[in-house]
Design a protein around this motif. Structure first.
Motif, mmCIF file in Angstrom:
data_model
loop_
_atom_site.group_PDB
_atom_site.id
_atom_site.type_symbol
_atom_site.label_atom_id
_atom_site.label_comp_id
_atom_site.label_asym_id
_atom_site.label_seq_id
_atom_site.Cartn_x
_atom_site.Cartn_y
_atom_site.Cartn_z
ATOM 1 N N ALA A 135 6.448 6.518 9.618
ATOM 2 C CA ALA A 135 6.283 7.959 9.784
ATOM 3 C C ALA A 135 4.806 8.286 9.688
ATOM 4 N N PHE A 136 4.393 9.345 10.385
ATOM 5 C CA PHE A 136 2.983 9.733 10.421
ATOM 6 C C PHE A 136 2.855 11.246 10.420
ATOM 7 N N VAL A 137 1.940 11.754 9.633
ATOM 8 C CA VAL A 137 1.440 13.109 9.837
ATOM 9 C C VAL A 137 0.206 12.954 10.724
ATOM 10 N N LEU A 138 0.353 13.336 11.989
ATOM 11 C CA LEU A 138 -0.739 13.152 12.936
ATOM 12 C C LEU A 138 -1.735 14.297 12.886
ATOM 13 N N GLY A 139 -1.243 15.498 12.607
ATOM 14 C CA GLY A 139 -2.142 16.644 12.565
ATOM 15 C C GLY A 139 -1.484 17.819 11.887
ATOM 16 N N GLU A 140 -2.222 18.906 11.799
ATOM 17 C CA GLU A 140 -1.680 20.129 11.216
ATOM 18 C C GLU A 140 -2.391 21.339 11.805
ATOM 19 N N LEU A 141 -1.632 22.403 11.994
ATOM 20 C CA LEU A 141 -2.174 23.715 12.325
ATOM 21 C C LEU A 141 -2.223 24.515 11.040
ATOM 22 N N TYR A 142 -3.364 25.098 10.715
ATOM 23 C CA TYR A 142 -3.480 25.798 9.438
ATOM 24 C C TYR A 142 -4.320 27.064 9.593
ATOM 25 N N ARG A 143 -4.037 28.016 8.719
ATOM 26 C CA ARG A 143 -4.781 29.286 8.740
ATOM 27 C C ARG A 143 -6.075 29.156 7.942
ATOM 28 N N ARG A 144 -7.115 29.787 8.466
ATOM 29 C CA ARG A 144 -8.383 29.858 7.741
ATOM 30 C C ARG A 144 -9.071 31.159 8.115
ATOM 31 N N GLN A 145 -9.151 32.065 7.137
ATOM 32 C CA GLN A 145 -9.803 33.363 7.303
ATOM 33 C C GLN A 145 -9.230 34.134 8.487
ATOM 34 N N GLY A 146 -7.908 34.155 8.545
ATOM 35 C CA GLY A 146 -7.221 34.942 9.562
ATOM 36 C C GLY A 146 -7.113 34.306 10.920
ATOM 37 N N ALA A 147 -7.650 33.094 11.081
ATOM 38 C CA ALA A 147 -7.582 32.396 12.363
ATOM 39 C C ALA A 147 -6.888 31.050 12.162
ATOM 40 N N TRP A 148 -6.488 30.430 13.283
ATOM 41 C CA TRP A 148 -5.813 29.143 13.215
ATOM 42 C C TRP A 148 -6.755 28.018 13.612
ATOM 43 N N LYS A 149 -6.588 26.883 12.939
ATOM 44 C CA LYS A 149 -7.335 25.677 13.271
ATOM 45 C C LYS A 149 -6.374 24.490 13.359
ATOM 46 N N PHE A 150 -6.845 23.422 14.008
ATOM 47 C CA PHE A 150 -6.092 22.168 14.060
ATOM 48 C C PHE A 150 -6.921 21.091 13.396
ATOM 49 N N ARG A 151 -6.288 20.321 12.504
ATOM 50 C CA ARG A 151 -6.947 19.195 11.847
ATOM 51 C C ARG A 151 -6.253 17.895 12.241
ATOM 52 N N ALA A 152 -7.020 16.890 12.608
ATOM 53 C CA ALA A 152 -6.496 15.549 12.852
ATOM 54 C C ALA A 152 -6.330 14.865 11.503
ATOM 55 N N VAL A 153 -5.108 14.449 11.171
ATOM 56 C CA VAL A 153 -4.825 13.938 9.826
ATOM 57 C C VAL A 153 -4.683 12.416 9.812
ATOM 58 N N GLY A 154 -3.640 11.872 10.456
ATOM 59 C CA GLY A 154 -3.471 10.422 10.463
ATOM 60 C C GLY A 154 -3.002 9.848 9.146
ATOM 61 N N GLN A 155 -2.100 10.519 8.466
ATOM 62 C CA GLN A 155 -1.559 10.044 7.187
ATOM 63 C C GLN A 155 -0.244 9.318 7.423
ATOM 64 N N GLY A 156 -0.162 8.037 7.058
ATOM 65 C CA GLY A 156 1.010 7.228 7.333
ATOM 66 C C GLY A 156 1.919 7.058 6.134
ATOM 67 N N TYR A 157 3.205 6.886 6.408
ATOM 68 C CA TYR A 157 4.219 6.633 5.386
ATOM 69 C C TYR A 157 5.000 5.381 5.779
ATOM 70 N N SER A 158 5.276 4.526 4.817
ATOM 71 C CA SER A 158 6.100 3.343 5.085
ATOM 72 C C SER A 158 7.558 3.591 4.747
ATOM 73 N N THR A 159 7.906 4.848 4.419
ATOM 74 C CA THR A 159 9.273 5.198 4.014
ATOM 75 C C THR A 159 9.988 6.033 5.066
ATOM 76 N N GLY A 160 9.453 6.092 6.275
ATOM 77 C CA GLY A 160 10.138 6.745 7.369
ATOM 78 C C GLY A 160 10.182 8.254 7.248
ATOM 79 N N LEU A 161 11.000 8.846 8.138
ATOM 80 C CA LEU A 161 11.123 10.303 8.160
ATOM 81 C C LEU A 161 11.675 10.830 6.841
ATOM 82 N N GLU A 162 12.568 10.069 6.210
ATOM 83 C CA GLU A 162 13.125 10.498 4.928
ATOM 84 C C GLU A 162 12.034 10.639 3.876
ATOM 85 N N GLY A 163 11.145 9.645 3.781
ATOM 86 C CA GLY A 163 10.070 9.709 2.793
ATOM 87 C C GLY A 163 9.097 10.835 3.075
ATOM 88 N N LEU A 164 8.762 11.022 4.351
ATOM 89 C CA LEU A 164 7.846 12.100 4.714
ATOM 90 C C LEU A 164 8.452 13.456 4.388
#
Length: 429
Positions: A135-164
């Motif tokens: 499983a991977f968190v590849l990115g996130e959309l997040y609010r910052r000062q009333g606007a939206w941004k996208f961050r490239a994350v790349g956080q991996g899990y070895s426990t699959g969708l259940e662990g994430l």
């Protein structure tokens, strides 16, 4: 815009399409996109998890649109209407899970954020260092000062969708494995999500859960029909009410002229391939009919036949393919339904076609299957037969290619093969 892990960019669009892409092939695991809507770093309830078993958020802001194949590239799409994201939601996590192996076996894994209105690419992040993660968190959309941004994350899990999912507060209805080791932490090379700001107020309780009642956990199960296991009960899968979407997705052929040869048979190909999804129905009162684009008989969801076809996809250009919706609130009105597909133009046969059928009940696990290789000059394929057996709807994988006799329409050919007994007249769309 290509991004490095940990970097971020502004998102100027009010609505975006998020495409998770990879290259398929022998030994490549199946991959699924998902999204989690977070308030103070956690979901407020299991309803804030959008994935193949729960394809739409109650707010309408996030939807799982499904997969599409073009050549050796597969795309799984999420739509995010940022203007409709509730004020309490600070972050929309964009994740992926692999079924049947680790992401080290998935070539070309990337996430793209596109402007939903024009399709312009806002951001792209290519994952290049995956190993055993499932499983991977590849990115996130997040609010910052009333606007939206996208961050490239790349956080991996070895426990699959259940662990994430459980890491973000989702309660998962999965069998416990007594011999399994404790849930593994995120893979060390990954970039962690930034800590959320302290909450001003407690996250609101889910509106749909009665006071004092424990919400049902989320099921991550999927059902794949095969030749060896071709049928499934909707009752046993929990799909007994609400809307069930039947989706047909196919590989779009590039435009060309000429002759393709397969197994000694010449198949004429020309232009874009236009496939038409449809259904023959027989109701409990004995009435029969067809729902299809031909003749503009699109049906109705809230009155007989309780089956409705979306607008016709003439070119295969829509990410969601063609969709047929069946109202399971009226399941007792059905005797049998035959879901089929015909070639309207662009080819004389289904040879070389790569298509997938998915039945997504509003409640219950999704049911999917791929079409077998077509080795006959067939312009019509029976996809699935749904029959009412003692109050239970049973889905039977057909994947049956039929060859009409000279002068006989594909629809009449289906009728004869399955004994529907209807009268047919020519139709156009």
């Amino acid at each position: 815009m290509a991004m490095r892990k940990g970097s971020n960019v502004p998102v100027p669009a009010s609505a975006v399409r998020v495409e998770l892409g990879w290259r398929t092939g022998p030994g490549v695991p199946d991959v699924d996109a998902s999204a989690l809507l977070l308030a103070s770093g956690k979901v407020r309830s299991d309803a804030d998890f959008v994935f193949y078993n729960q394809p739409a958020h109650s707010s309408g802001a996030v939807r799982h649109e499904g997969k599409r194949t073009a050549g050796d590239t597969v795309t799984d799409t999420l739509s995010v209407d940022l203007a409709r994201v509730e004020p309490a939601i600070e972050t929309v996590v964009l994740a992926a899970s692999a079924d049947g192996g680790g992401f080290g076996q998935v070539p070309g894994l990337c996430i793209r954020v596109l402007d939903a209105s024009g399709g312009a690419e806002i951001a792209r992040f290519d994952s290049e260092d995956a190993t055993v993660e499932t499983a991977f968190v590849l990115g996130e959309l997040y609010r910052r000062q009333g606007a939206w941004k996208f961050r490239a994350v790349g956080q991996g899990y070895s426990t699959g969708l259940e662990g994430l999912a459980t890491d973000f507060g989702i309660s998962v209805d999965e069998p416990q494995h007594t011999s399994a080791a404790p849930a593994a932490p995120p893979v060390p090379h990954s970039v962690p999500l930034p800590p959320p700001p302290p909450p001003a107020t407690a996250p609101p309780a889910p509106a749909h859960t009665p006071p004092g009642a424990a919400p049902a956990p989320v099921s991550l199960s999927k059902v794949t029909l095969t030749k060896e296991s071709p049928s499934v009960s909707l009752v046993k899968q929990g799909g007994t009410s609400g809307a069930m979407r039947v989706n047909l997705n196919w590989q779009v052929r590039k435009q060309f002229k000429g002759w393709g040869h397969k197994l000694g048979k010449a198949i004429a190909m020309h232009g874009d391939l236009d496939l038409d999804l449809g259904a023959l129905f027989e109701l409990a009162d004995g009435s029969k009919g067809v729902v299809q684009a031909l003749g503009n008989t699109f049906g109705s969801l809230h009155q007989p036949p309780f089956i409705h076809l979306d607008a016709d996809d003439r070119t295969g250009a829509r990410a969601s393919g063609e969709n047929l919706t069946i109202n399971l609130d009226h399941k007792d009105a059905f005797r049998r339904i035959l879901v089929f597909v015909t070639i309207y133009e662009g080819a004389r046969s289904f040879a070389n076609l790569d298509a997938t059928v998915t039945l997504q009940p509003q409640h219950g696990a999704p049911i999917d299957f791929s079409l077998d290789e077509c080795t006959v000059p067939s312009p019509v394929c029976a996809l699935a037969l749904i029959t009412n057996t003692g109050g239970d709807l049973v889905v039977q994988r057909e994947a049956r290619y039929l060859v009409p006799e000279r002068g006989v329409s594909p629809q009449r050919t289906l009728d004869h093969a399955y004994g529907w007994g209807m009268n047919w007249t020519p139709g156009r769309k």
